[in-house]
Structure formats: C-alpha cells, structure tokens
Design an enzyme around this catalytic site. Sequence first.
Site: not given
Length: 326
Positions: A113, A193, A196
């Site tokens: 992130k 994976k 969103k």
Amino acid sequence: MTKRTVFSGIQPTGSLHIGNYLGALRNWVDLQNDYDTIYCVVDMHATTVPYDPQELHQSRVLTAKLLMAVGVDPSRSLLYFQSQVPQHAELSWILGSMTPLGALNRMTQYKEKAERAGQMLGLYSYPVLMAADIMVHKAHAVPVGDDQTQHLELTRDLAERFNNRFGYTFPVPDQITPKRGARIMSLQDPTAKMSKSDDDPRGAVLLLDSADTIVKKFKSAVTDSEREVRYDREKKAGISNLLDIPSIHTSKPVADLVDEYVDAGYGDFKVAVAEAVVEGLAPIRNEYNALDDAEVSRIMARGALDARTRAEQEMADVRTKVGLGA
Ligand code: TYM
C-alpha cells in the site's frame, strides 16, 4: 456458560466483492449461531490511504447495508462504525508503545500500500489499530481471509506481551479462515488476490454487480492455454480460482465440478460459473434493495452506543493496569 467472543472488521472502501464474502462474511454470518459476535465497519482504517471524505461517508452506510444484506443480523450481532467508539484509538496508542518497529517493517500489506499511498504513519501503524479493534473487546476468535494472517500474528504477539507485562488481560485470539475461499484471486490476474483496489475493474466481482456485468467479467477471466478443467492452484491458478468460486452458492465439492466440466471447454465453464454466482448473489441484492438508509443509520448509532459501553468497561481495566486509571 458464557459464549466466546468473535470480532471482525471490514473497510468501507467502495462495494464489497465475492472475495470478501467467501473469505470472511460467510463465516461472520455462520458464527452468529454460537458466538457473541461483534462486527465493525472500520472507517478509521479507510483513512490510511488517500480518500474522498464524501465518498467515505456514503461508503460507510453502503457497507453497513451490505453486511445486513448478507445476513449480519443486528439483533444477534453488535454492529457499528469504528470511529464512533473512541476506545479503539485509545487502546491502539497503548499498544503502540509495545510494538517493535521490526514487526511493522515486515508487514507485506504496508509495503504494497505504501507504494501507492506513500509512507505515512497511519498506514504504518494500521496493524496496531487492528490489534486494538480485536483486543478492545477481548475477542477469542477473528474470522478473516488469509491476507490478514500477518496482522493476526501481531495481534497475538501484542496480547501476549501485554499479559506478560501487566498480568492476564487479553485472550490470544484464533484466526478463523474458511477451508476454501480464504484467498479468492483476481479474475484478471489469478496470481494476485481479488481486491477492491484492483486497477482493472473486471478483476473483482462486486456483490451488487448486475447479472450482465457478472457474466461479462467471468467471460473475460484470464485462464491458461490448455482446454482441461482441472484443479491445480499452481499450474492452473485461473481455472482453480473459478472452481473455488461457485461454492458461493452450491456446496458442491470441487471434484464434482471438475467431473461435470472437465470436457466442457473453458467458454461454457466460465458461463456456468457466472450463472451460479448470479444466482447466489440474487438474494443479497434483493435484501440490500429492501433496506432503508435511515433505518440502517439508526441501527448503527444504537450499535455504537452499546459498543462504547462494552469497550469502556474493558478500557477501565486496561487503564488501571497500565497506570492510567482514575
Ligand atoms: P478488508 O476490508 O480488506 O477485507 C474484509 C475481509 O475480506 C477478506 N478478503 C478476502 N478473502 C478472500 N479472498 C480475497 N480476495 C479477499 N479480499 C479480502 C479479508 O481477509 C477480510 O477478512 N485489515 C482488515 C480490516 C480490519 C479487521 C480488523 C479485520 C480492521 N480491523 C479487526 C479483522 C479484525 C481489512 O483491510 O479487511
């Protein structure tokens, strides 16, 4: 006998996808039968990456509605917005003083992130807040997908450190992950994976996608150059993911699905998977449409009130133990 406590959280970042559902939410719903269940829309976690305040505000209610639509029942579970229970942040501060930087440096989610969002303190200390979420309710078990394993390990470590230093206070919580569905992969990149924040929106199937969109997404799913429908997570990641997904609706074993579709050709197989998912999601969409925003907000406000009362009891004990009591 008093029931054991289950806690889990979900970020209100846009619509939820079938990975969230298969990896976590189905367990959330099932656990309501046997546990004291506490579920939280973790809106403070969503502020650790760049975001739009208005969007976040709307996403919170949307997420709460979706949780209720999948079967989280506010008459059986405590359900609330994290930011409305300040004890989470308070405990996070206390735990921060017991968290070695080395543990945070190892967090793969932070590394991923931070590449997009920048190296910010909130993002870095995210796992400490997550530990506080769980520990502020003295939870015994946490239903999550397997991308949360590292965070859960830190939580267990912090519970042990606290107990060793200040006397037994926190259970060391277990992780509950489903046998299948703990890591649903992106339809566009079966080695990553489903997420969103996927760059390609076709990678994630959202719980509120229309039937048309779902079929299109599955038809465009990346597979391999063979023809055989066979389960092999390593060599056939795309097809194996598509075999895992229909469990959203049927509890058919993968072997039965393989028997059924082994010679079908990928095209027909993908459509069959899409149809199973469309059918599986229909009741969720109907429930969602039947829910009233104002009523949902009232339920969340009541949840926050109860959660504050519970969390305050635990925090009074923690404050006393760490020398910050009244
Ligand atoms: P979040 O909001 O990213 O995801 C919510 C839940 O969905 C699971 N999940 C998946 N499971 C299977 N396959 C996937 N592709 C997939 N993507 C997501 C996640 O594992 C999670 O269970 N850090 C947490 C939120 C959180 C939390 C907590 C969870 C904050 N505090 C305390 C448990 C307890 C997160 O970002 O989940």
